[in-house]
Design an enzyme around this catalytic site. Structure first.
Site, PDB file in Angstrom:
ATOM      1  CE1 TYR A  95      -4.261   1.675   0.795  1.00  0.00           C
ATOM      2  CE2 TYR A  95      -2.813   3.185   1.960  1.00  0.00           C
ATOM      3  CZ  TYR A  95      -4.045   2.893   1.405  1.00  0.00           C
ATOM      4  OH  TYR A  95      -5.058   3.822   1.463  1.00  0.00           O
ATOM      5  CB  SER A 137       0.824  -5.436   3.006  1.00  0.00           C
ATOM      6  OG  SER A 137      -0.068  -4.583   3.670  1.00  0.00           O
ATOM      7  CD  GLN A 138      -2.239  -1.666  -2.492  1.00  0.00           C
ATOM      8  OE1 GLN A 138      -3.053  -0.794  -2.196  1.00  0.00           O
ATOM      9  NE2 GLN A 138      -1.148  -1.407  -3.209  1.00  0.00           N
ATOM     10  CG  ASP A 163      -0.159  -7.699  10.673  1.00  0.00           C
ATOM     11  OD1 ASP A 163      -0.376  -6.477  10.796  1.00  0.00           O
ATOM     12  OD2 ASP A 163       0.014  -8.254   9.571  1.00  0.00           O
ATOM     13  CG  HIS A 215       1.661  -5.164   8.221  1.00  0.00           C
ATOM     14  ND1 HIS A 215       0.772  -6.176   7.867  1.00  0.00           N
ATOM     15  CD2 HIS A 215       1.786  -4.374   7.115  1.00  0.00           C
ATOM     16  CE1 HIS A 215       0.388  -5.996   6.611  1.00  0.00           C
ATOM     17  NE2 HIS A 215       0.992  -4.922   6.129  1.00  0.00           N
TER      18      HIS A 215
END
Length: 326
Positions: free
Chosen positions: A91, A186-187, A272, A303
């Site tokens: 992201y 993640s993203q 996370d 994360h």
């Protein structure tokens, strides 16, 4: 940060009912068909990178709406036909510089790093792909761009770009189109899972600490951004919760990944706050190809997850999938 989510023994079997819209398949089938109506028009421009054993190309292809998407393509120098990994970025980040990602090419693979449309200004060394689509009202960030209508939402465009990146890499001379894997964190992990559910013939998917899974739970379980963007929007747009949840249900990768046909290697971090572990397990336990799939657990990480340790695990996993060879 202490453990804040379900106990590990409950996480392992956590398979919640998902708020999947009844027209999800039609929505995505028509979206991908519309994108594929545009000429893919892959352009490869050699880059004078200073690298002697790796060839680098500035790549451009047509994504959602025919919009031109940038990326880097790296491969070992020579004429060998190689498998390929398509990597999606986290992201706010962009494709960065090509010398930041040499491992796959150095190991004998082709590597397409897809730029994030409209992102690349939050961390790293930037991106090169604008997002020409309007977003309507929203809070800063990307979660609420087009939130009033799933057809207008940012992630409809980004997920479609991810599918077209696989289409693009399969056209590049010297790439074996039957041996393409997808990866990201993640993203990037969310895009990985979405593409795995929308492209039926990948060899593997490797989502790390994936975002946008079991969004209904994440919305009220964590106060961390980017999920917090949805709460910020609802704090002002009182009464819009039902519509927000409906729109985001089309981009919940736990639902999309139920259609996946490739084995997957997940990772999850039990501390996370950005992508809570139960949301990751929701995707893992709903994943459409459970045989041969696995999840690596980082008990005391947030994360950041496994960070640089992930590449070695990805390489090991792909070696198993492909029978020990590239």
């Amino acid at each position: 940060m202490a453990f804040f989510d379900l106990p590990p023994e409950q996480l392992e079997t956590y398979r919640p009912e998902l708020a999947t819209p009844p027209d999800l398949a039609d929505f995505w089938n028509s979206t991908i068909a519309e994108a594929r109506a545009f000429d893919l028009d892959v352009a490869l421009v050699p880059v004078a990178s200073g690298l002697t054993a790796i060839d680098v190309y500035d790549v451009t292809f047509s994504g959602f709406g025919g919009h031109r998407i940038k990326g880097w393509f790296l491969r070992p120098t020579g004429d060998a036909v190689v498998p390929a990994v398509v990597e999606y970025i986290g992201y706010g980040g962009g494709r960065g510089a090509p010398h930041e990602r040499l491992a796959w090419a150095a190991a004998g693979w082709g590597h397409l790093v897809m730029d994030n449309r409209g992102q690349g200004s939050t961390w790293g060394v930037g991106g090169a792909t604008p997002d020409p689509a309007p977003g309507g009202q929203g809070v800063p960030g990307f979660m609420t761009r087009g939130i009033a209508d799933p057809h207008e939402h940012f992630y409809r465009r980004l997920f479609t770009d991810g599918v077209r990146a696989v289409d693009a890499v399969r056209t590049i001379p010297g790439v074996d189109p039957a041996r393409v894997a997808v990866a990201g964190g993640s993203q990037g992990g969310a895009v990985t899972l979405a593409v795995a559910g929308l492209v039926p013939d990948l060899v593997a998917a490797m989502p790390d600490v994936p975002f946008l899974s079991h969004i209904d739970r994440a919305l009220t379980l964590t106060d961390a951004y980017p999920y917090r963007e949805l709460a910020d929007y609802l704090r002002t747009h009182r009464g819009a919760e039902e519509g927000v949840r409906r729109t985001m249900s089309y981009f919940d990768v736990a639902g999309l990944a139920r259609g996946a046909t490739a084995p997957a290697l997940f990772s999850v971090a039990l501390m996370d706050l950005t992508c809570p572990p139960s949301t990751v397990y929701a995707a893992y336990n709903h994943y459409g190809h459970p045989d041969g799939s696995a999840i690596d657990v980082y008990r005391f990480n947030g994360h950041e997850g496994g960070e640089a340790l992930r590449w070695a695990r990805h390489r090991e996993f792909l070696a198993g999938v492909l029978g020990g060879s590239n």
